[in-house]
Design a protein around this motif. Structure first.
Motif, PDB file in Angstrom:
ATOM      1  N   UNK A  51       1.490 -15.736  -8.368  1.00  0.00           N
ATOM      2  CA  UNK A  51       1.278 -14.954  -9.674  1.00  0.00           C
ATOM      3  C   UNK A  51       2.634 -14.351 -10.136  1.00  0.00           C
ATOM      4  N   UNK A  52       3.681 -14.854  -9.040  1.00  0.00           N
ATOM      5  CA  UNK A  52       5.084 -14.422  -9.026  1.00  0.00           C
ATOM      6  C   UNK A  52       5.726 -14.967 -10.089  1.00  0.00           C
ATOM      7  N   UNK A  53       5.521 -15.761 -10.981  1.00  0.00           N
ATOM      8  CA  UNK A  53       5.993 -16.890 -12.044  1.00  0.00           C
ATOM      9  C   UNK A  53       4.356 -17.323 -12.744  1.00  0.00           C
ATOM     10  N   UNK A  54       4.537 -17.774 -14.314  1.00  0.00           N
ATOM     11  CA  UNK A  54       4.007 -18.408 -14.696  1.00  0.00           C
ATOM     12  C   UNK A  54       3.892 -19.892 -14.712  1.00  0.00           C
ATOM     13  N   UNK A  55       4.655 -20.314 -14.511  1.00  0.00           N
ATOM     14  CA  UNK A  55       4.756 -21.579 -14.597  1.00  0.00           C
ATOM     15  C   UNK A  55       6.033 -22.126 -13.541  1.00  0.00           C
ATOM     16  N   UNK A  56       5.883 -23.713 -12.855  1.00  0.00           N
ATOM     17  CA  UNK A  56       6.419 -24.217 -12.306  1.00  0.00           C
ATOM     18  C   UNK A  56       6.754 -25.480 -12.528  1.00  0.00           C
ATOM     19  N   UNK A  57       7.756 -25.945 -12.422  1.00  0.00           N
ATOM     20  CA  UNK A  57       7.825 -27.825 -12.475  1.00  0.00           C
ATOM     21  C   UNK A  57       9.200 -28.206 -11.181  1.00  0.00           C
ATOM     22  N   UNK A  58       8.134 -29.331 -10.932  1.00  0.00           N
ATOM     23  CA  UNK A  58       9.665 -30.113 -10.409  1.00  0.00           C
ATOM     24  C   UNK A  58       9.554 -31.352 -10.553  1.00  0.00           C
ATOM     25  N   UNK A  59      10.784 -32.529 -10.464  1.00  0.00           N
ATOM     26  CA  UNK A  59      10.774 -33.804 -11.024  1.00  0.00           C
ATOM     27  C   UNK A  59      11.776 -34.285  -9.973  1.00  0.00           C
ATOM     28  N   UNK A  60      11.455 -35.813  -9.916  1.00  0.00           N
ATOM     29  CA  UNK A  60      12.822 -36.837  -9.439  1.00  0.00           C
ATOM     30  C   UNK A  60      12.485 -38.111 -10.356  1.00  0.00           C
ATOM     31  N   UNK A  61      14.208 -38.534 -10.711  1.00  0.00           N
ATOM     32  CA  UNK A  61      14.461 -39.488 -11.782  1.00  0.00           C
ATOM     33  C   UNK A  61      14.023 -40.993 -10.838  1.00  0.00           C
ATOM     34  N   UNK A  62      14.529 -41.248  -9.174  1.00  0.00           N
ATOM     35  CA  UNK A  62      14.437 -42.113  -8.312  1.00  0.00           C
ATOM     36  C   UNK A  62      13.415 -41.785  -7.490  1.00  0.00           C
ATOM     37  N   UNK A  63      11.960 -42.934  -7.173  1.00  0.00           N
ATOM     38  CA  UNK A  63      11.002 -43.314  -7.941  1.00  0.00           C
ATOM     39  C   UNK A  63      10.489 -41.992  -9.382  1.00  0.00           C
ATOM     40  N   UNK A  64      10.183 -42.064 -10.036  1.00  0.00           N
ATOM     41  CA  UNK A  64       9.791 -40.774 -10.967  1.00  0.00           C
ATOM     42  C   UNK A  64       8.728 -40.538 -10.672  1.00  0.00           C
ATOM     43  N   UNK A  65       8.848 -38.847 -10.461  1.00  0.00           N
ATOM     44  CA  UNK A  65       7.701 -37.868 -10.179  1.00  0.00           C
ATOM     45  C   UNK A  65       7.396 -37.187 -10.566  1.00  0.00           C
ATOM     46  N   UNK A  66       7.007 -35.940 -11.644  1.00  0.00           N
ATOM     47  CA  UNK A  66       7.371 -34.666 -12.249  1.00  0.00           C
ATOM     48  C   UNK A  66       5.899 -34.007 -12.126  1.00  0.00           C
ATOM     49  N   UNK A  67       5.396 -32.822 -11.431  1.00  0.00           N
ATOM     50  CA  UNK A  67       4.638 -32.041 -11.405  1.00  0.00           C
ATOM     51  C   UNK A  67       5.190 -30.626 -11.878  1.00  0.00           C
ATOM     52  N   UNK A  68       4.179 -30.414 -12.887  1.00  0.00           N
ATOM     53  CA  UNK A  68       4.473 -29.249 -13.593  1.00  0.00           C
ATOM     54  C   UNK A  68       2.709 -28.306 -13.309  1.00  0.00           C
ATOM     55  N   UNK A  69       2.684 -27.185 -12.837  1.00  0.00           N
ATOM     56  CA  UNK A  69       1.664 -25.734 -12.258  1.00  0.00           C
ATOM     57  C   UNK A  69       2.007 -24.906 -13.673  1.00  0.00           C
ATOM     58  N   UNK A  70       0.639 -24.314 -14.019  1.00  0.00           N
ATOM     59  CA  UNK A  70       0.626 -23.139 -15.014  1.00  0.00           C
ATOM     60  C   UNK A  70      -0.498 -22.439 -14.634  1.00  0.00           C
ATOM     61  N   UNK A  71      -0.578 -21.151 -14.570  1.00  0.00           N
ATOM     62  CA  UNK A  71      -0.568 -19.931 -14.399  1.00  0.00           C
ATOM     63  C   UNK A  71      -1.985 -19.666 -15.087  1.00  0.00           C
ATOM     64  N   UNK A  72      -2.816 -19.957 -15.882  1.00  0.00           N
ATOM     65  CA  UNK A  72      -3.618 -19.344 -17.396  1.00  0.00           C
ATOM     66  C   UNK A  72      -4.275 -18.260 -16.851  1.00  0.00           C
ATOM     67  N   UNK A  73      -5.135 -17.066 -18.035  1.00  0.00           N
ATOM     68  CA  UNK A  73      -5.826 -15.954 -17.416  1.00  0.00           C
ATOM     69  C   UNK A  73      -7.497 -16.513 -16.858  1.00  0.00           C
ATOM     70  N   UNK A  74      -7.757 -17.555 -16.631  1.00  0.00           N
ATOM     71  CA  UNK A  74      -8.802 -17.585 -15.386  1.00  0.00           C
ATOM     72  C   UNK A  74      -8.326 -19.131 -14.409  1.00  0.00           C
ATOM     73  N   UNK A  75      -7.757 -19.696 -14.711  1.00  0.00           N
ATOM     74  CA  UNK A  75      -7.334 -20.567 -14.114  1.00  0.00           C
ATOM     75  C   UNK A  75      -5.686 -20.862 -13.824  1.00  0.00           C
ATOM     76  N   UNK A  76      -5.321 -22.112 -12.197  1.00  0.00           N
ATOM     77  CA  UNK A  76      -4.216 -22.900 -12.131  1.00  0.00           C
ATOM     78  C   UNK A  76      -4.646 -24.139 -12.792  1.00  0.00           C
TER      79      UNK A  76
END
Length: 106
Positions: A51-76
């Motif tokens: 719970x340090x932050x609410x959202x985190x995203x990481x990405x790379x263009x070649x090859x394309x890959x994207x990761x996104x995480x979000x903390x909600x009230x009762x889930x991640x």
């Protein structure tokens, strides 16, 4: 005759299917993606789970890959996109599930 100007339009359609996985299975999928693309996905998920932050995203263009995480009230919730494929996970923040997640991330 008047010149006709056109704009390129792309339409992408996809099928959606839902499956279920254990929290351990979700973490294993993340570990695979993290190793395959050499992205610090587990570190990003660790930050969100603490719970340090609410959202985190990481990405790379070649090859394309994207990761996104979000903390909600009762889930991640998090998603991993590879090319034209996106996988979404949602882990409950119940005490026992969160402890399993934290143990796997340490």
């Amino acid at each position: 005759m008047k010149e006709l100007k056109l704009t390129k339009v792309s339409i992408q359609e996809s099928e959606k299917s839902e499956e279920y996985a254990t929290p351990e299975g979700a973490i294993e999928s993340i570990q695979t993606i993290s190793a395959k693309y050499e992205l610090p996905v587990l570190d990003a998920l660790r930050i969100v789970s603490k719970k340090s932050v609410d959202t985190v995203s990481l990405g790379r263009d070649n090859p394309y890959v994207y990761f996104y995480a979000r903390k909600n009230n009762d889930s991640i919730s998090f998603r991993i996109s590879e090319g034209n494929r996106t996988i979404r996970f949602e882990l409950p923040l119940e005490a026992d599930q969160l402890e399993i997640l934290r143990m796997r991330l340490t």
